[in-house]
Scaffold this motif. Structure first.
Motif, PDB file in Angstrom:
ATOM      1  N   VAL A  39      14.095 -69.836  34.998  1.00 29.02           N
ATOM      2  CA  VAL A  39      13.399 -69.641  36.258  1.00 29.02           C
ATOM      3  C   VAL A  39      12.901 -68.263  36.342  1.00 29.02           C
ATOM      4  O   VAL A  39      13.286 -67.119  36.195  1.00 29.02           O
ATOM      5  CB  VAL A  39      14.570 -69.592  37.253  1.00 29.02           C
ATOM      6  N   MET A  40      11.601 -68.360  36.477  1.00 33.20           N
ATOM      7  CA  MET A  40      10.704 -66.989  36.392  1.00 33.20           C
ATOM      8  C   MET A  40       9.684 -66.602  37.698  1.00 33.20           C
ATOM      9  O   MET A  40       8.954 -67.742  38.064  1.00 33.20           O
ATOM     10  CB  MET A  40       9.647 -67.237  35.166  1.00 33.20           C
TER      11      MET A  40
ATOM     12  N   ALA B  37      15.328 -67.495  44.143  1.00 33.28           N
ATOM     13  CA  ALA B  37      15.255 -67.720  42.602  1.00 33.28           C
ATOM     14  C   ALA B  37      16.510 -67.519  42.138  1.00 33.28           C
ATOM     15  O   ALA B  37      17.097 -68.394  41.265  1.00 33.28           O
ATOM     16  CB  ALA B  37      14.345 -66.722  41.860  1.00 33.28           C
ATOM     17  N   ASP B  38      17.451 -66.501  42.418  1.00 32.89           N
ATOM     18  CA  ASP B  38      18.572 -66.248  41.990  1.00 32.89           C
ATOM     19  C   ASP B  38      19.600 -67.713  42.474  1.00 32.89           C
ATOM     20  O   ASP B  38      20.551 -67.962  41.591  1.00 32.89           O
ATOM     21  CB  ASP B  38      19.328 -65.116  42.438  1.00 32.89           C
ATOM     22  N   ALA B  39      19.360 -67.984  43.571  1.00 30.59           N
ATOM     23  CA  ALA B  39      20.156 -69.352  43.899  1.00 30.59           C
ATOM     24  C   ALA B  39      19.880 -70.583  43.445  1.00 30.59           C
ATOM     25  O   ALA B  39      20.695 -71.186  42.949  1.00 30.59           O
ATOM     26  CB  ALA B  39      19.878 -69.483  45.660  1.00 30.59           C
ATOM     27  N   MET B  40      18.874 -70.560  42.771  1.00 30.63           N
ATOM     28  CA  MET B  40      18.246 -71.673  41.847  1.00 30.63           C
ATOM     29  C   MET B  40      18.926 -71.480  40.590  1.00 30.63           C
ATOM     30  O   MET B  40      19.380 -72.400  40.104  1.00 30.63           O
ATOM     31  CB  MET B  40      16.538 -71.698  41.912  1.00 30.63           C
TER      32      MET B  40
ATOM     33  N   LEU C 292      21.362 -74.445  38.935  1.00 31.97           N
ATOM     34  CA  LEU C 292      21.100 -75.076  37.540  1.00 31.97           C
ATOM     35  C   LEU C 292      22.228 -74.598  36.437  1.00 31.97           C
ATOM     36  O   LEU C 292      22.483 -73.537  36.245  1.00 31.97           O
ATOM     37  CB  LEU C 292      19.801 -74.319  36.942  1.00 31.97           C
ATOM     38  N   PRO C 293      22.891 -75.504  36.002  1.00 32.53           N
ATOM     39  CA  PRO C 293      23.935 -75.175  35.019  1.00 32.53           C
ATOM     40  C   PRO C 293      23.732 -74.226  33.583  1.00 32.53           C
ATOM     41  O   PRO C 293      24.468 -73.483  33.172  1.00 32.53           O
ATOM     42  CB  PRO C 293      24.443 -76.707  34.529  1.00 32.53           C
ATOM     43  N   HIS C 294      22.508 -74.340  33.180  1.00 30.61           N
ATOM     44  CA  HIS C 294      22.254 -73.825  32.084  1.00 30.61           C
ATOM     45  C   HIS C 294      20.823 -72.895  32.259  1.00 30.61           C
ATOM     46  O   HIS C 294      19.858 -73.260  31.570  1.00 30.61           O
ATOM     47  CB  HIS C 294      22.021 -74.581  30.876  1.00 30.61           C
ATOM     48  N   ALA C 295      20.655 -71.996  33.167  1.00 36.32           N
ATOM     49  CA  ALA C 295      19.584 -71.282  33.630  1.00 36.32           C
ATOM     50  C   ALA C 295      19.540 -69.951  33.371  1.00 36.32           C
ATOM     51  O   ALA C 295      20.756 -69.144  33.465  1.00 36.32           O
ATOM     52  CB  ALA C 295      19.260 -71.608  34.973  1.00 36.32           C
ATOM     53  N   GLN C 296      18.319 -69.285  33.187  1.00 39.19           N
ATOM     54  CA  GLN C 296      18.281 -67.890  33.207  1.00 39.19           C
ATOM     55  C   GLN C 296      17.292 -67.534  34.018  1.00 39.19           C
ATOM     56  O   GLN C 296      16.278 -68.313  34.411  1.00 39.19           O
ATOM     57  CB  GLN C 296      17.700 -67.369  31.789  1.00 39.19           C
ATOM     58  N   LEU C 297      17.294 -66.254  34.687  1.00 40.56           N
ATOM     59  CA  LEU C 297      16.173 -65.856  35.711  1.00 40.56           C
ATOM     60  C   LEU C 297      15.851 -64.521  35.071  1.00 40.56           C
ATOM     61  O   LEU C 297      16.098 -63.612  34.548  1.00 40.56           O
ATOM     62  CB  LEU C 297      17.044 -65.202  37.014  1.00 40.56           C
TER      63      LEU C 297
ATOM     64  N   PRO D 217       5.811 -63.720  26.082  1.00 41.25           N
ATOM     65  CA  PRO D 217       6.802 -63.364  25.314  1.00 41.25           C
ATOM     66  C   PRO D 217       8.281 -63.855  25.853  1.00 41.25           C
ATOM     67  O   PRO D 217       9.200 -64.303  24.980  1.00 41.25           O
ATOM     68  CB  PRO D 217       6.923 -61.789  25.049  1.00 41.25           C
ATOM     69  N   LEU D 218       8.527 -63.860  27.149  1.00 41.82           N
ATOM     70  CA  LEU D 218       9.725 -64.413  27.812  1.00 41.82           C
ATOM     71  C   LEU D 218       9.777 -65.972  27.317  1.00 41.82           C
ATOM     72  O   LEU D 218      10.892 -66.380  27.142  1.00 41.82           O
ATOM     73  CB  LEU D 218       9.575 -63.966  29.166  1.00 41.82           C
ATOM     74  N   ILE D 219       8.604 -66.655  27.473  1.00 42.90           N
ATOM     75  CA  ILE D 219       8.656 -68.046  27.248  1.00 42.90           C
ATOM     76  C   ILE D 219       8.851 -68.515  25.823  1.00 42.90           C
ATOM     77  O   ILE D 219       9.822 -69.223  25.494  1.00 42.90           O
ATOM     78  CB  ILE D 219       7.284 -68.841  27.512  1.00 42.90           C
ATOM     79  N   LEU D 220       8.098 -67.607  25.143  1.00 44.76           N
ATOM     80  CA  LEU D 220       8.377 -67.994  23.538  1.00 44.76           C
ATOM     81  C   LEU D 220       9.982 -67.542  23.037  1.00 44.76           C
ATOM     82  O   LEU D 220      10.544 -68.116  22.215  1.00 44.76           O
ATOM     83  CB  LEU D 220       7.509 -67.053  22.617  1.00 44.76           C
ATOM     84  N   ASP D 221      10.439 -66.455  23.621  1.00 41.67           N
ATOM     85  CA  ASP D 221      11.909 -66.152  23.178  1.00 41.67           C
ATOM     86  C   ASP D 221      12.861 -67.128  23.884  1.00 41.67           C
ATOM     87  O   ASP D 221      13.775 -67.472  23.304  1.00 41.67           O
ATOM     88  CB  ASP D 221      12.150 -64.668  23.825  1.00 41.67           C
ATOM     89  N   PHE D 222      12.699 -67.670  25.014  1.00 43.25           N
ATOM     90  CA  PHE D 222      13.404 -68.796  25.422  1.00 43.25           C
ATOM     91  C   PHE D 222      13.386 -69.842  24.970  1.00 43.25           C
ATOM     92  O   PHE D 222      14.430 -70.625  24.294  1.00 43.25           O
ATOM     93  CB  PHE D 222      13.017 -69.148  27.031  1.00 43.25           C
ATOM     94  N   LEU D 223      12.102 -70.303  24.250  1.00 40.20           N
ATOM     95  CA  LEU D 223      12.268 -71.524  23.496  1.00 40.20           C
ATOM     96  C   LEU D 223      12.535 -71.158  22.301  1.00 40.20           C
ATOM     97  O   LEU D 223      13.207 -72.017  21.689  1.00 40.20           O
ATOM     98  CB  LEU D 223      10.657 -71.786  23.317  1.00 40.20           C
ATOM     99  N   ASP D 224      12.563 -70.085  21.602  1.00 38.56           N
ATOM    100  CA  ASP D 224      13.087 -69.955  20.274  1.00 38.56           C
ATOM    101  C   ASP D 224      14.747 -69.809  20.329  1.00 38.56           C
ATOM    102  O   ASP D 224      15.328 -70.293  19.246  1.00 38.56           O
ATOM    103  CB  ASP D 224      12.580 -68.265  19.876  1.00 38.56           C
ATOM    104  N   ASP D 225      15.402 -69.243  21.372  1.00 38.96           N
ATOM    105  CA  ASP D 225      16.682 -69.340  21.739  1.00 38.96           C
ATOM    106  C   ASP D 225      17.174 -70.931  21.669  1.00 38.96           C
ATOM    107  O   ASP D 225      18.272 -71.213  20.998  1.00 38.96           O
ATOM    108  CB  ASP D 225      17.047 -68.699  23.027  1.00 38.96           C
ATOM    109  N   MET D 226      16.310 -71.585  22.190  1.00 40.61           N
ATOM    110  CA  MET D 226      16.799 -73.118  22.408  1.00 40.61           C
ATOM    111  C   MET D 226      16.644 -73.695  20.955  1.00 40.61           C
ATOM    112  O   MET D 226      17.481 -74.582  20.710  1.00 40.61           O
ATOM    113  CB  MET D 226      15.701 -73.824  23.353  1.00 40.61           C
ATOM    114  N   LEU D 227      15.735 -73.476  20.265  1.00 38.98           N
ATOM    115  CA  LEU D 227      15.610 -74.061  18.912  1.00 38.98           C
ATOM    116  C   LEU D 227      16.843 -73.451  18.196  1.00 38.98           C
ATOM    117  O   LEU D 227      17.379 -74.151  17.301  1.00 38.98           O
ATOM    118  CB  LEU D 227      14.307 -73.500  18.059  1.00 38.98           C
TER     119      LEU D 227
END
Length: 84
Positions: free
Chosen positions: A23-24, A36-39, A43-48, A68-78
């Protein structure tokens, strides 16, 4: 007539989303940080991520922060084996 229809999704509906979620928002966004924090909490597995110095055009105004935030998020998922 509004340009965009108002879409209201109850926060309880977000609990059904099982995918990791980023959530950005910007600090001057139309969406409040509290909402956004309530969202994120719903969400069970969310970051803000709240990014400074922008409004609702965040990806265009601050791409050097967003990308960079999106790429780091996707890299963490991988790395966690969550990417499908």
């Amino acid at each position: 007539m509004p340009l965009w229809p108002r879409l209201e999704v109850p926060l309880t509906d977000l609990e059904r989303i099982t995918a990791r979620t980023l959530v950005m928002i910007a600090d001057r966004d139309m969406v409040t940080v509290a909402h956004a924090d309530a969202m994120r909490n719903a969400l069970p597995h969310a970051q803000l991520a709240v990014l400074p110095g922008a409004d609702h055009g965040l990806p265009m105004e601050r791409p050097h922060l967003v990308a960079p935030l999106i790429l780091d998020f996707l890299d963490d998922m991988l790395k966690a084996g969550d990417a499908t």
